[in-house]
Design an enzyme around this catalytic site. Structure first.
Site, PDB file in Angstrom:
ATOM      1  N   LYS A 226       0.817  -1.224   0.000  1.00 27.67           N
ATOM      2  CA  LYS A 226       0.000   0.000   0.000  1.00 27.67           C
ATOM      3  C   LYS A 226       0.845   1.265   0.000  1.00 27.67           C
ATOM      4  CE  LYS A 226      -4.382  -1.728   1.584  1.00 27.67           C
ATOM      5  NZ  LYS A 226      -5.343  -1.890   2.658  1.00 27.67           N
ATOM      6  N   ARG A 261      -3.333 -10.020   5.265  1.00 26.98           N
ATOM      7  CA  ARG A 261      -3.800 -10.042   3.867  1.00 26.98           C
ATOM      8  C   ARG A 261      -2.657  -9.539   2.991  1.00 26.98           C
ATOM      9  NH1 ARG A 261      -6.102  -6.551   0.220  1.00 26.98           N
ATOM     10  NH2 ARG A 261      -7.735  -7.422  -1.115  1.00 26.98           N
TER      11      ARG A 261
HETATM   12  N1  HH2 Z   1      -7.423  -3.576   1.079  1.00 22.92           N
HETATM   13  C1  HH2 Z   1      -7.774  -3.602  -0.219  1.00 22.92           C
HETATM   14  C2  HH2 Z   1      -8.872  -4.362  -0.632  1.00 22.92           C
HETATM   15  N2  HH2 Z   1      -9.582  -5.088   0.242  1.00 22.92           N
HETATM   16  N3  HH2 Z   1      -9.961  -5.826   2.476  1.00 22.92           N
HETATM   17  C3  HH2 Z   1      -9.617  -5.808   3.772  1.00 22.92           C
HETATM   18  N4  HH2 Z   1     -10.315  -6.505   4.657  1.00 22.92           N
HETATM   19  N5  HH2 Z   1      -8.554  -5.066   4.223  1.00 22.92           N
HETATM   20  C4  HH2 Z   1      -7.799  -4.314   3.391  1.00 22.92           C
HETATM   21  O1  HH2 Z   1      -6.861  -3.650   3.864  1.00 22.92           O
HETATM   22  C5  HH2 Z   1      -8.140  -4.308   2.000  1.00 22.92           C
HETATM   23  C6  HH2 Z   1      -9.241  -5.084   1.570  1.00 22.92           C
HETATM   24  C7  HH2 Z   1      -6.983  -2.830  -1.225  1.00 22.92           C
HETATM   25  O2  HH2 Z   1      -5.896  -3.574  -1.657  1.00 22.92           O
HETATM   26  P1  HH2 Z   1      -5.860  -4.463  -3.020  1.00 22.92           P
HETATM   27  O3  HH2 Z   1      -6.865  -5.541  -2.996  1.00 22.92           O
HETATM   28  O4  HH2 Z   1      -4.483  -4.919  -3.256  1.00 22.92           O
HETATM   29  O5  HH2 Z   1      -6.177  -3.424  -4.156  1.00 22.92           O
HETATM   30  P2  HH2 Z   1      -7.474  -3.106  -4.989  1.00 22.92           P
HETATM   31  O6  HH2 Z   1      -8.570  -2.756  -4.074  1.00 22.92           O
HETATM   32  O7  HH2 Z   1      -7.049  -1.952  -5.840  1.00 22.92           O
HETATM   33  O8  HH2 Z   1      -7.810  -4.309  -5.796  1.00 22.92           O
END
Ligand code: HH2
Length: 280
Positions: A226, A261
């Site tokens: 992030k 995660r």
């Molecule tokens: N962060 C993201 C998405 N879902 N869910 C939880 N529970 N906690 C988090 O910190 C979280 C999440 C964002 O990260 P990522 O999935 O890598 O990116 P994107 O939303 O752009 O697909």
């Protein structure tokens, strides 16, 4: 009898030990994800990626069909489902806990019907229909704090006291879920790093991980690749934030996180193994 170190999630009773969190591997089927956008926007490559994360040691797979990165536009229900359905259909046959990362109650309902074990809602089940879907299922839940909504949440996040506000919000959500019949043994809490928070907010929350962990069945930490890692390391590209993310993962493990995660399962697990051998 469920102890504090168990999470009831669909077909599974997941257990973790102090300093040995479970790893949730991230599979994004989105063309615009911040960290791996565009590379895996097809069914077969998402499934192949999920397979790889499993072989690297992921305990849980988290599948998302809508990006929640700052500034992301929302995706229509049928478009999100078209991405998710074929991937979920395959993954639920693998005897591994499958989580769906969605804010939409209807997607949750369809995913549960397919046999998904965990509903990961960055909107914290503030939609009444989502609460109902969860309550009528046996699924585990991740309840995350977010200030604002993805499109605008990073504009100017403000708190009087970020830890108290996030904690009060999560406690209130736990209460709503308990009243709807969802016991806390099915719920993990998540402070929501980067979701309406600046670096100082994120750091303050991260330093309170052990305190959050004591408030509920367990806490999930999601900081992988992030922006906060980029701000601390100076790494612009998410792909260059792996080492920084691993450092944060070790810190969270030491603070009693239940689940991490992560995008980089192998790197995180290798680091955890070395660190665990030293702190045991
Ligand atoms: N962060 C993201 C998405 N879902 N869910 C939880 N529970 N906690 C988090 O910190 C979280 C999440 C964002 O990260 P990522 O999935 O890598 O990116 P994107 O939303 O752009 O697909």
């Amino acid at each position: 009898m469920l102890t504090q170190n168990q999470w009831k999630a669909g077909r599974f009773e997941l257990t973790w030990q102090t300093q040995k969190p479970l790893l949730m591997g991230i599979v994004n089927i989105t063309p615009d994800s911040f960290s791996d956008g565009g590379k895996r926007n097809s069914t077969s490559s998402a499934i192949a990626h999920a397979q790889r994360l499993l072989s690297e040691g992921a305990d849980i797979l988290d599948i998302g069909g809508e990006s929640t990165r700052p500034g992301a536009e929302s995706v229509a229900l049928e478009a999100e489902w078209a991405r998710l359905k074929p991937v979920l259909q395959e993954l639920v046959r693998w005897n591994v806990p499958v989580s769906v990362d969605t804010m939409k109650a209807e997607i949750m309902r369809r995913a549960i019907e397919l046999g998904v074990d965990i509903l990961n809602d960055v909107y914290a089940f503030r939609d009444k229909d989502a609460v109902q879907v969860l309550a009528e299922s046996q699924a585990g839940a991740v309840v995350m704090h977010m200030q604002g909504e993805p499109r605008s949440m990073q504009n100017r996040p403000e708190y009087d006291d970020v830890c108290t506000e996030v904690s009060d919000f999560l406690a209130a959500r736990l209460n709503v879920l308990a009243h709807a019949g969802v016991p806390s043994s099915r719920v993990l809490l998540d402070p929501g790093f980067g979701f309406g928070k600046n670096l100082q907010h994120n750091l303050a929350l991260m330093k309170r991980t052990s305190w959050f962990a004591g408030q509920a069945s367990g806490v999930l930490i999601g900081v992988s690749r992030k922006r906060m890692i980029g701000e601390l390391t100076g790494q612009e590209s998410p792909a260059d934030r792996v080492s920084g993310s691993v450092a944060a993962a070790l810190y969270a493990a030491g603070q009693g996180a239940a689940v991490l995660r992560v995008h980089d399962v192998r790197a995180t697990l290798d680091a955890l193994k070395v660190w665990q051998a030293l702190v045991d």
